[in-house]
Design a protein around this motif. Structure first.
Motif, mmCIF file in Angstrom:
data_model
loop_
_atom_site.group_PDB
_atom_site.id
_atom_site.type_symbol
_atom_site.label_atom_id
_atom_site.label_comp_id
_atom_site.label_asym_id
_atom_site.label_seq_id
_atom_site.Cartn_x
_atom_site.Cartn_y
_atom_site.Cartn_z
ATOM 1 N N UNK A 76 -20.169 -42.345 -27.748
ATOM 2 C CA UNK A 76 -20.465 -43.025 -26.486
ATOM 3 C C UNK A 76 -20.858 -41.952 -25.472
ATOM 4 N N UNK A 77 -21.834 -42.260 -24.626
ATOM 5 C CA UNK A 77 -22.345 -41.270 -23.675
ATOM 6 C C UNK A 77 -21.213 -40.644 -22.869
ATOM 7 N N UNK A 78 -21.309 -39.348 -22.656
ATOM 8 C CA UNK A 78 -20.276 -38.609 -21.942
ATOM 9 C C UNK A 78 -19.975 -39.249 -20.588
ATOM 10 N N UNK A 79 -18.682 -39.544 -20.368
ATOM 11 C CA UNK A 79 -18.245 -40.089 -19.095
ATOM 12 C C UNK A 79 -18.455 -41.576 -18.924
ATOM 13 N N UNK A 100 -22.317 -46.611 -15.498
ATOM 14 C CA UNK A 100 -21.641 -45.955 -16.618
ATOM 15 C C UNK A 100 -20.347 -46.662 -17.008
ATOM 16 N N UNK A 101 -20.140 -47.894 -16.529
ATOM 17 C CA UNK A 101 -18.909 -48.626 -16.830
ATOM 18 C C UNK A 101 -19.268 -49.994 -17.399
ATOM 19 N N UNK A 102 -18.745 -50.297 -18.565
ATOM 20 C CA UNK A 102 -18.864 -51.624 -19.176
ATOM 21 C C UNK A 102 -17.502 -52.291 -19.080
ATOM 22 N N UNK A 103 -17.381 -53.237 -18.162
ATOM 23 C CA UNK A 103 -16.094 -53.889 -17.912
ATOM 24 C C UNK A 103 -15.845 -55.076 -18.833
ATOM 25 N N UNK A 104 -16.814 -55.398 -19.686
ATOM 26 C CA UNK A 104 -16.660 -56.493 -20.654
ATOM 27 C C UNK A 104 -17.147 -56.029 -22.027
ATOM 28 N N UNK A 105 -16.627 -54.906 -22.456
ATOM 29 C CA UNK A 105 -17.047 -54.313 -23.721
ATOM 30 C C UNK A 105 -16.538 -55.150 -24.894
ATOM 31 N N UNK A 106 -17.240 -55.117 -26.014
ATOM 32 C CA UNK A 106 -16.753 -55.841 -27.200
ATOM 33 C C UNK A 106 -15.415 -55.289 -27.654
ATOM 34 N N UNK A 125 -11.667 -46.977 -23.037
ATOM 35 C CA UNK A 125 -12.317 -45.922 -23.803
ATOM 36 C C UNK A 125 -13.207 -45.129 -22.858
ATOM 37 N N UNK A 126 -13.280 -43.815 -23.087
ATOM 38 C CA UNK A 126 -14.142 -42.943 -22.292
ATOM 39 C C UNK A 126 -15.015 -42.121 -23.227
ATOM 40 N N UNK A 127 -16.329 -42.224 -23.062
ATOM 41 C CA UNK A 127 -17.248 -41.537 -23.936
ATOM 42 C C UNK A 127 -17.164 -40.026 -23.829
ATOM 43 N N UNK A 128 -17.289 -39.374 -24.987
ATOM 44 C CA UNK A 128 -17.286 -37.917 -25.031
ATOM 45 C C UNK A 128 -18.598 -37.363 -25.586
ATOM 46 N N UNK A 129 -19.608 -38.231 -25.757
ATOM 47 C CA UNK A 129 -20.907 -37.768 -26.196
ATOM 48 C C UNK A 129 -21.017 -37.643 -27.706
ATOM 49 N N UNK A 130 -22.100 -37.025 -28.195
ATOM 50 C CA UNK A 130 -22.327 -36.914 -29.640
ATOM 51 C C UNK A 130 -21.250 -36.072 -30.316
ATOM 52 N N UNK A 131 -21.043 -36.356 -31.585
ATOM 53 C CA UNK A 131 -20.072 -35.570 -32.351
ATOM 54 C C UNK A 131 -19.487 -36.379 -33.483
#
Length: 386
Positions: free
Chosen positions: A168-171, A321-327, A348-354
């Protein structure tokens, strides 16, 4: 990425903390060295109270605000996984067969960063309870802390937690009101028949055939017993039987992970699992012993707290950068026990690729730590303004 300026100044220090923790992983409830490292940092910050030995190696620290008010709880899990690390990093695990493959080293670091800021600034009312929890991966440390009275002892009114999300995209933050992660139950079935020569099956009672029938029939629970709009998963993940190509074994076994969101569905899955296994055992002339481990409940966010947490995240990283209704997802979390005890939310908080969670090449992205720490700090300041 916008973070609190004071916390941004901790970035290199936080990186050092995180990499020390990553190099020294501990499992389950045996997180004593991790706890000692946390306590040493907390004392440096000047927090008001430190309580050790909760759920064996857990730590609860209290920071008092400027004015009277309620107590808000912030949780970070501390334990690692029994995995051999393959990152090749300079800060890789120094302990064979153990590694922080789920980012709990990053979770601790984010909460420590927030603790340092909150102890220094105290721009809030009431108190903050910092909950450093062992045994999320195995053992249910969250449940143990709740059963040991943490919520009542420290008068916690609301509780929040974050999990890192590689890929998930960083931040970027994700949460949702209501069920967010599934309950998890584990079934282990031992089947006993009558072994013998593979050339004379008529003289045997074949447990392998019985297990194959059970496993196939179990999949009909989802398609024929669970409502089509109720998400549930049953995955048979192990089947073990036999020693040679010409021997019908005496015994066989299989394991399954069973996940759902609603208590009624969870009960139905257990009921039908037992009925199908025992029914097939009778049909095939074998005996079946079922060990059905009732695991973590579903992680269910409280609607008001999820909405509030999403708004705080937006104040840190921006609404886009916030999805308040995520699956919701079928993974599980023992933060669920804390949400059963008090209103709160998990994000959940995105940390980018990896590499993904629980992969031997996983490594927490240190750039994410100041973002998560800023979220925790702003959460306190907005929830309980001075």
């Amino acid at each position: 990425m916008p973070v609190l300026n004071r916390i941004a100044a901790y970035a290199e220090e936080m990186k050092a903390w995180r990499r020390h923790l990553h190099a020294h992983p501990e499992l389950a409830f045996d997180c004593h060295e991790t706890a000692a490292f946390i306590v040493e940092r907390l004392r440096e910050f000047g927090v008001d109270e430190i309580h050790e030995g909760i759920a064996e190696s857990g730590v609860v620290a209290i920071i008092n605000g400027r004015d009277p008010g309620p107590t808000i709880g912030l949780r970070a899990d501390m334990d690692a996984l029994p995995i051999e690390e393959l990152t090749g990093a300079e800060h890789a695990s120094t302990r064979p067969g153990k590694m922080h493959a789920c980012g709990h080293d990053g979770h601790v670091t984010m909460l420590l960063g927030a603790a340092k800021y909150l102890a220094e600034t105290r721009r809030f009312a009431g108190r903050v309870a910092l909950l450093f929890q062992p045994a999320e991966e195995d053992g249910g440390g969250g449940e143990v802390m709740v059963k040991q009275g943490v919520m009542d002892r420290f008068d916690i009114s609301r509780v929040f937690g974050i999990h890192n999300a590689p890929g998930v995209a960083l931040g970027h933050f994700q949460t949702t009101p209501g069920p967010m992660m599934a309950s998890v139950d584990t079934a282990t079935v031992h089947v006993t028949g009558k072994g013998g020569h593979g050339a004379t099956p008529q003289e045997c009672v074949d447990p392998v055939v019985a297990v194959v029938g059970m496993v196939s029939a179990i999949q009909t629970i989802l398609s024929r017993n669970v409502h089509a709009l109720d998400e549930a998963v049953i995955s048979v993940t192990q089947i073990h039987a036999g020693t040679a190509s010409n021997i019908i074994p005496e015994t066989a076994m299989f394991c399954a992970t069973i996940r759902s969101f609603r208590p009624e569905v969870r009960e139905l899955l257990k009921k039908r699992f037992h009925e199908i296994v025992q029914g097939h055992a009778a049909a095939y002339g074998v005996t079946a012993e079922i060990d059905y481990d009732w695991g973590y409940p579903a992680t269910v966010n409280h609607a008001d707290e999820a909405e509030f947490a999403a708004s705080v995240a937006a104040s840190v990283v921006g609404e886009a950068a916030v999805d308040a209704n995520a699956p919701r997802e079928m993974g599980s979390e023992d933060f669920s026990y804390m949400l059963e005890a008090r209103p709160g939310a998990y994000l959940f908080m995105g940390t980018g690729p990896g590499a993904g969670l629980h992969h031997p090449a996983f490594d927490f992205n240190d750039e994410a730590a100041p973002i998560g720490a800023s979220f925790f700090a702003r959460l306190v300041e907005e929830a309980q303004p001075a």
